[in-house]
Design a protein around this motif. Structure first.
Motif, PDB file in Angstrom:
ATOM      1  N   ALA A 137      20.625   2.399 -12.716  1.00  0.00           N
ATOM      2  CA  ALA A 137      20.000   3.548 -12.066  1.00  0.00           C
ATOM      3  C   ALA A 137      20.820   4.785 -12.377  1.00  0.00           C
ATOM      4  O   ALA A 137      22.063   4.743 -12.358  1.00  0.00           O
ATOM      5  N   CYS A 138      20.139   5.878 -12.699  1.00  0.00           N
ATOM      6  CA  CYS A 138      20.796   7.177 -12.864  1.00  0.00           C
ATOM      7  C   CYS A 138      20.652   7.959 -11.554  1.00  0.00           C
ATOM      8  O   CYS A 138      19.578   7.978 -10.954  1.00  0.00           O
ATOM      9  N   PHE A 139      21.729   8.599 -11.127  1.00  0.00           N
ATOM     10  CA  PHE A 139      21.683   9.361  -9.886  1.00  0.00           C
ATOM     11  C   PHE A 139      22.570  10.590 -10.030  1.00  0.00           C
ATOM     12  O   PHE A 139      23.459  10.651 -10.890  1.00  0.00           O
ATOM     13  N   THR A 140      22.326  11.554  -9.162  1.00  0.00           N
ATOM     14  CA  THR A 140      23.112  12.783  -9.139  1.00  0.00           C
ATOM     15  C   THR A 140      24.152  12.687  -8.044  1.00  0.00           C
ATOM     16  O   THR A 140      23.830  12.415  -6.879  1.00  0.00           O
ATOM     17  N   ASN A 141      25.402  12.862  -8.405  1.00  0.00           N
ATOM     18  CA  ASN A 141      26.498  12.806  -7.437  1.00  0.00           C
ATOM     19  C   ASN A 141      26.352  13.964  -6.455  1.00  0.00           C
ATOM     20  O   ASN A 141      26.389  15.135  -6.854  1.00  0.00           O
ATOM     21  N   PRO A 142      26.173  13.690  -5.156  1.00  0.00           N
ATOM     22  CA  PRO A 142      25.964  14.787  -4.201  1.00  0.00           C
ATOM     23  C   PRO A 142      27.181  15.684  -4.061  1.00  0.00           C
ATOM     24  O   PRO A 142      27.057  16.843  -3.669  1.00  0.00           O
ATOM     25  N   GLY A 143      28.371  15.169  -4.382  1.00  0.00           N
ATOM     26  CA  GLY A 143      29.574  15.982  -4.250  1.00  0.00           C
ATOM     27  C   GLY A 143      29.784  16.938  -5.403  1.00  0.00           C
ATOM     28  O   GLY A 143      30.152  18.100  -5.209  1.00  0.00           O
TER      29      GLY A 143
ATOM     30  N   ALA B 258      18.537   0.464  -5.729  1.00  0.00           N
ATOM     31  CA  ALA B 258      17.626   1.488  -5.218  1.00  0.00           C
ATOM     32  C   ALA B 258      18.447   2.601  -4.593  1.00  0.00           C
ATOM     33  O   ALA B 258      19.070   2.408  -3.537  1.00  0.00           O
ATOM     34  N   VAL B 259      18.483   3.751  -5.235  1.00  0.00           N
ATOM     35  CA  VAL B 259      19.237   4.895  -4.736  1.00  0.00           C
ATOM     36  C   VAL B 259      18.447   5.558  -3.612  1.00  0.00           C
ATOM     37  O   VAL B 259      17.238   5.809  -3.737  1.00  0.00           O
ATOM     38  N   ALA B 260      19.113   5.829  -2.489  1.00  0.00           N
ATOM     39  CA  ALA B 260      18.458   6.470  -1.351  1.00  0.00           C
ATOM     40  C   ALA B 260      18.018   7.882  -1.727  1.00  0.00           C
ATOM     41  O   ALA B 260      18.725   8.586  -2.463  1.00  0.00           O
ATOM     42  N   PRO B 261      16.854   8.320  -1.255  1.00  0.00           N
ATOM     43  CA  PRO B 261      16.382   9.669  -1.593  1.00  0.00           C
ATOM     44  C   PRO B 261      17.335  10.782  -1.187  1.00  0.00           C
ATOM     45  O   PRO B 261      17.353  11.844  -1.827  1.00  0.00           O
ATOM     46  N   ASP B 262      18.145  10.573  -0.129  1.00  0.00           N
ATOM     47  CA  ASP B 262      19.093  11.615   0.265  1.00  0.00           C
ATOM     48  C   ASP B 262      20.340  11.627  -0.602  1.00  0.00           C
ATOM     49  O   ASP B 262      21.202  12.514  -0.453  1.00  0.00           O
ATOM     50  N   GLY B 263      20.485  10.647  -1.512  1.00  0.00           N
ATOM     51  CA  GLY B 263      21.611  10.622  -2.434  1.00  0.00           C
ATOM     52  C   GLY B 263      22.919  10.185  -1.830  1.00  0.00           C
ATOM     53  O   GLY B 263      23.944  10.196  -2.518  1.00  0.00           O
TER      54      GLY B 263
END
Length: 702
Positions: A316-322, A363-368
């Protein structure tokens, strides 16, 4: 004796809740885009669960063996599920569901106990499309970015990539006869006037395993499989599909999962050998001429030095919230989850964890803030990106459940046994309280003493093991309980009291022997052994006065034993494999079931047949009866749980929900619930009316 007909109108048995999850489905666990629900499969059913209220909606519409693929559209309106067919040559169906409607039902709290929405078991009402084209199995599914199209991949016996049109509800007209073309550009006519196939093509020269649409365009997707990685271009108007094979040089890999970067420039590919491959997926449009050279084509970029044990199973690709940077989340077959830097493809320090079982879904949470990880041992974990500490969110057996039992006078707890373990559950909260593990062995049967001080279990190695219920620690072992096979049945006398030993236990084995044991913590002595059965003992039941015991066997015989004199009293024989036998609470009759589809009443004193009921369309496997004897329940290979009126011999309620044969069924001591377990590994909790409600139901059925 003639078989009694039970063809009366039966009310549905209301399904209150379910514990189970098929973790072997790759990419089978999903968040909805709003983050309020999760979606996951169990057998041929799909569960939509509200994370706030814990309410569940059960989607049952597949007719195959099990759900094999899931996908959710980006807008959260639709859910697509694919199945594994009954046979390799049968059609494997894809169902497209109204996910918004399912979420609304999962969030509803019924206004009254008789509100049918409480059942939340829905079939055709929420199905928007039924798509039939693949043979044998649907391997992978994914929606286009706008939800207009659905891409699907067939299994090993099919190996076809199909694009489906989901834009409206009108029938799609049949296409003109397909023009024959080269292997890199293929069209396929719709099979009938109602078909929604836009176009289809062979996935690869070998097997295709995964499919992923690009995030920003609905005419391009990527497929991966055995030694093949292809980027596809779709022209709906023509219609036509054209693929370009990625230039991988000398690299040959089996690609098991894909994740595309948010800018649609890169594709990260998980491999069977455990390395992560990064590929640039830009390509030319569909060429106008086959002589036109390729100017831009997909090409290998980087291969990671780090290899994960047992391969990479989920990405899964995700954007680091920090930091706002993109990272890659990796799940491996050995249970490791890790965050990898997209540039160097190295594990980020402190961002790895070990889970129980091989990771199959991320599954990445929508809130990241975190993500859910599912494993092939049916465990679901939640980890935050900040501390990366796994927390167990849900679990169940990952193999068929063999038996279940309620402790005496306790309706909130159940014990179940399966491969490798015994588990204690809270039925009301649907939570696991205790897990007792014995690696590499299968627990065939389980029982608990009347005062709840000892858990007894029979295992595939022929031993009886006793455990403390509070800690799960081993209490004692009978090593030679049954030396010629597994211990297949257990029954504890109702007067068993460990404060005044010895107390009595009856065991049945795969060798056909029935044995009586005198138990104490320090010593376990065999008092009686008989080899009157010629096949495995499938069931044991003791009368309430502890004087007699009935044993059922797969050799077609049921035998009533005198536990005081240690002799055989009565034997009945039928041309069937008996699965269960029990005494009526007044000890005057026997109730049996088996592979002949019949439920039979016998006189307990002389073994004469009293009544024969047609139990279903397949073998009846399990029976249980309420304390007063007015009602009994059955479960069988027809996947149904039935509530019967004992005297009238009619079905009062029928429960639909299991995806496989029902292995065992029990009524809670307070007679308010029925719990059933199945071969798919699920635990189903059904609502049964109390004594007053049962009497009303019986009077209404007569």
């Amino acid at each position: 004796m003639a078989v009694s007909s039970t063809a009366t109108k039966a009310s549905p048995l209301i399904l209150e809740g379910m514990m189970g999850f098929n973790g072997r489905v790759h990419n089978g666990l999903h968040y909805t885009p709003q983050g309020t629900h999760t979606v996951y499969p169990l057998g041929s059913m799909v569960i939509v669960q509200n994370l706030i209220t814990d309410q569940q909606c059960f989607l049952q519409g597949h007719t195959g063996i099990s759900v094999s693929a899931l996908a959710i559209s980006q807008d959260g309106r639709r859910l697509a599920t694919g199945e594994q067919g009954v046979t390799p040559g049968s059609k494997a169906e894809i169902c497209v569901w109204d996910l918004e409607g399912a979420q609304a039902l999962a969030g509803d709290v019924p206004s009254s106990p008789d509100d049918e929405t409480k059942n939340r078991l829905h079939t055709d009402r929420l199905i928007i499309f039924r798509l039939r084209q693949h043979l044998g199995k649907v391997q992978a599914l994914d929606f286009s970015c706008d939800g207009s199209y659905l891409g699907s991949v067939g299994g090993q016996d099919d190996n076809t990539v199909i694009v489906w049109d989901l834009r409206d509800l009108r029938p799609v007209p049949a296409q003109q006869e397909a023009r024959r073309s080269s292997s890199s550009s293929t069209t396929m006519p719709s099979m009938c006037a109602w078909s929604r196939v836009v176009c289809a093509a062979r996935g690869s020269d070998d097997m295709t395993l995964c499919l992923q649409w690009l995030h920003g365009r609905n005419d391009r997707f990527v497929t991966g499989g055995y030694f093949s990685l292809r980027v596809w271009q779709v022209d709906v108007e023509t219609p036509k599909m054209h693929y370009m094979e990625a230039a991988m040089g000398t690299l040959r890999r089996q690609y098991s999962c894909l994740a595309i970067s948010p800018n649609d420039k890169l594709c990260y590919c998980g491999t069977h050998t455990g390395d992560l491959v990064r590929v640039r997926i830009d390509r030319d449009p569909i060429p106008c001429s086959y002589n036109e050279p390729d100017m831009v084509r997909p090409i290998l970029d980087v291969v990671s030095i780090i290899k994960f044990q047992r391969g990479i199973k989920a990405l899964a690709c995700f954007t680091n919230p920090g930091t706002g940077n993109m990272n890659v989340l990796v799940g491996a077959g050995d249970g490791k989850v890790a965050v990898m830097a997209p540039g160097t493809l190295k594990v980020v320090a402190g961002k790895s964890a070990q889970l129980l079982g091989g990771v199959t879904s991320l599954a990445v949470a929508p809130d990241g803030a975190g993500f859910l990880a599912a494993t092939d041992q049916s465990n679901r974990f939640y980890l935050t990106f900040r501390d990366f500490v796994p927390g167990l969110r849900g679990t169940c057996h990952y193999a068929p459940i063999n038996r279940l039992v309620f402790p005496a006078h306790c309706s909130e707890l159940i014990l179940t046994c399966s491969m490798n373990d015994i588990r204690v559950w809270n039925v009301a909260l649907r939570q696991e309280l205790l897990r007792i593990q014995v690696p590499n062995l299968e627990a065939k049967t389980v029982a608990i003493t009347p005062k709840g001080s000892t858990i007894l279990s029979g295992w595939s190695d022929g031993k009886v093991r006793a455990f403390y219920p509070e800690s799960g620690k081993l209490k004692f072992v009978i090593s030679n309980a049954h030396t010629e096979g597994a211990v297949t049945a257990l029954a504890v006398c109702h007067d068993a009291d460990e404060a005044s030993p010895p107390w009595r236990v009856v065991t049945g084995g795969e060798d056909g022997r029935v044995r009586l044991w005198h138990m104490a913590s320090a010593q376990q002595t065999m008092a009686f052994s008989a080899k009157d059965h010629r096949a495995a003992v499938t069931s044991l039941n003791i009368t309430r006065d502890n004087r007699q015991c009935v044993s059922a066997s797969a050799d077609g015989s049921c035998i009533v034993w005198n536990l005081l004199a240690q002799t055989r009293l009565v034997a009945v024989f039928e041309p069937t494999l008996y699965e269960a036998a029990l005494f009526h609470p007044d000890n005057s009759q026997l109730l049996t079931c088996g592979t002949n589809h019949h439920i039979t009443y016998y006189n307990a004193y002389d073994g004469s047949s009293i009544r024969v009921l047609e139990g279903g369309e397949d073998a009846v496997v399990a029976l249980d009866i309420v304390a007063g004897g007015e009602v009994f329940v059955s479960g069988g290979a027809d996947k149904l749980v039935k509530v019967w009126a004992y005297d009238e011999g009619v079905v009062l309620r029928t429960g639909h929900g299991h995806s496989g044969p029902v292995q065992d069924v029990k009524v809670s001591p307070d007679e308010r619930r029925v719990v059933s377990v199945g071969k798919e590994g699920g635990i189903f909790i059904w609502r049964l009316a109390g004594n007053a409600g049962t009497e009303v139901a019986i009077s209404g059925a007569v």
